[in-house]
Design an enzyme around this catalytic site. Structure first.
Site, PDB file in Angstrom:
ATOM      1  N   SER A  67       1.029  -1.280  -0.036  1.00 39.20           N
ATOM      2  CA  SER A  67      -0.087   0.107   0.026  1.00 39.20           C
ATOM      3  C   SER A  67       1.024   1.382  -0.075  1.00 39.20           C
ATOM      4  O   SER A  67       2.312   1.292   0.043  1.00 39.20           O
ATOM      5  CB  SER A  67      -0.752   0.090   1.169  1.00 39.20           C
ATOM      6  N   SER A  69       0.971   3.712   2.294  1.00 34.28           N
ATOM      7  CA  SER A  69       0.933   4.253   3.392  1.00 34.28           C
ATOM      8  C   SER A  69       2.216   4.779   3.844  1.00 34.28           C
ATOM      9  O   SER A  69       2.390   5.631   4.653  1.00 34.28           O
ATOM     10  CB  SER A  69       0.317   3.281   4.806  1.00 34.28           C
ATOM     11  N   LYS A 124       5.234   0.397   9.302  1.00 33.11           N
ATOM     12  CA  LYS A 124       5.023   1.944   9.761  1.00 33.11           C
ATOM     13  C   LYS A 124       6.181   2.325  10.347  1.00 33.11           C
ATOM     14  O   LYS A 124       7.164   1.645  10.602  1.00 33.11           O
ATOM     15  CB  LYS A 124       3.727   2.134  10.804  1.00 33.11           C
ATOM     16  N   SER A 227      -2.645   6.834   5.692  1.00 35.12           N
ATOM     17  CA  SER A 227      -2.283   5.801   6.643  1.00 35.12           C
ATOM     18  C   SER A 227      -3.345   5.671   7.611  1.00 35.12           C
ATOM     19  O   SER A 227      -3.648   6.432   8.670  1.00 35.12           O
ATOM     20  CB  SER A 227      -0.830   6.315   7.032  1.00 35.12           C
TER      21      SER A 227
END
Length: 262
Positions: A67, A69, A124, A227
């Site tokens: 993704s 994010s 993350k 995100s």
């Protein structure tokens, strides 16, 4: 799919076949006789599976970024390597730490098991450490009452959808990186879940303020308005940590990105 568990099961099966062949049946076979299928397709794979299992479980594991994010640091399609021993040695499959080495630091890009569904791996950036008070108000990040240093740089062009995001150079701990904000996106968190220790967080029109519990970490994506992270689903417990991302080893769409991530 729990690939670690599948690999472990294959290791046990092929290991048993390999041991049985070495200890008994290999001695009974004539030197020029052909190996039976269970040896050729079972036991013979044991050394290869053992090497892959050890490398993947204790040293390095590859991941593909699914993704956006973590844009602009990591792009969709990046293949990255994750250091499995930076934060300690863990038993495979159950992910229990047996040797403590280092702890995550602010600014690290970390892979972890998603708290809402531990079968999924997420990636993350570490923003809040245990005991920190993290505030994200009107798209400004502060930690323990101190604003995180930021500097506006040129806007970022999203090539896949042809629009610009505001881009900032941000310093978390000793790590400098770039983060994005979309001027037209709301500051409040519209989809906050009911997560463990949610009482540590205060939500308002400007965003969220959270006190990170002991043994937990507050994670955010660099693409701040695209995100879904600790602001929405809460804290990452220490036992969910997989490792520290540190290297892009492949991107089929852009070979120049190899080695660009630090």
């Amino acid at each position: 799919m729990n690939f670690a568990l599948i690999l472990f099961v294959l290791l046990v099966i092929t290991g048993v076949l390999y041991a049985v062949d070495i200890l008994k049946f290999r001695k009974l076979r004539a030197k020029d006789s052909k190996e039976p299928l269970w040896v050729e397709w079972g036991a013979s794979f044991f050394p290869v599976i053992l090497i892959v299992f050890v490398l993947r479980s204790f040293l390095f594991e590859p991941f593909k970024i699914p993704s956006g994010s973590m844009i602009p640091t990591l792009l969709v399609g990046d293949f990255i390597l994750v250091n499995k021993f930076t934060y300690g040695i863990r038993l495979p499959v159950i992910n229990k730490k047996i040797i403590d080495i280092n702890s995550p630091q602010r600014g690290d890009v970390m892979v972890f098991r998603y708290p809402e569904d531990p079968s999924l791996d997420y990636i993350k950036r570490v923003v809040g450490l245990p005991g920190d008070t993290v505030a994200y108000q009107n798209k400004k990040l502060t930690i323990n009452g101190v604003a995180v240093p930021t500097q506006k740089v040129s806007d970022y062009l999203h090539h896949e959808r042809l629009y610009y995001s505001e881009q900032f150079q941000e310093k978390l701990g000793n790590v400098e990186h770039h983060a994005l904000n979309d001027a037209d996106a709301p500051a409040f968190i519209p989809d906050a879940a009911r997560f463990p220790h949610r009482e540590n967080c205060t939500y308002n029109a400007a965003g969220v303020i959270c006190k990170v519990p002991e043994g937990h970490y507050f994670m955010m994506g660099d693409n701040r308005d695209n995100s879904r992270d600790s602001r929405a689903w809460g804290f990452v417990p220490e036992e969910n940590i997989v490792g520290k991302a540190f290297f892009i080893w492949l991107n089929f769409s852009d070979i120049g990105r190899i080695g660009s991530f630090k």
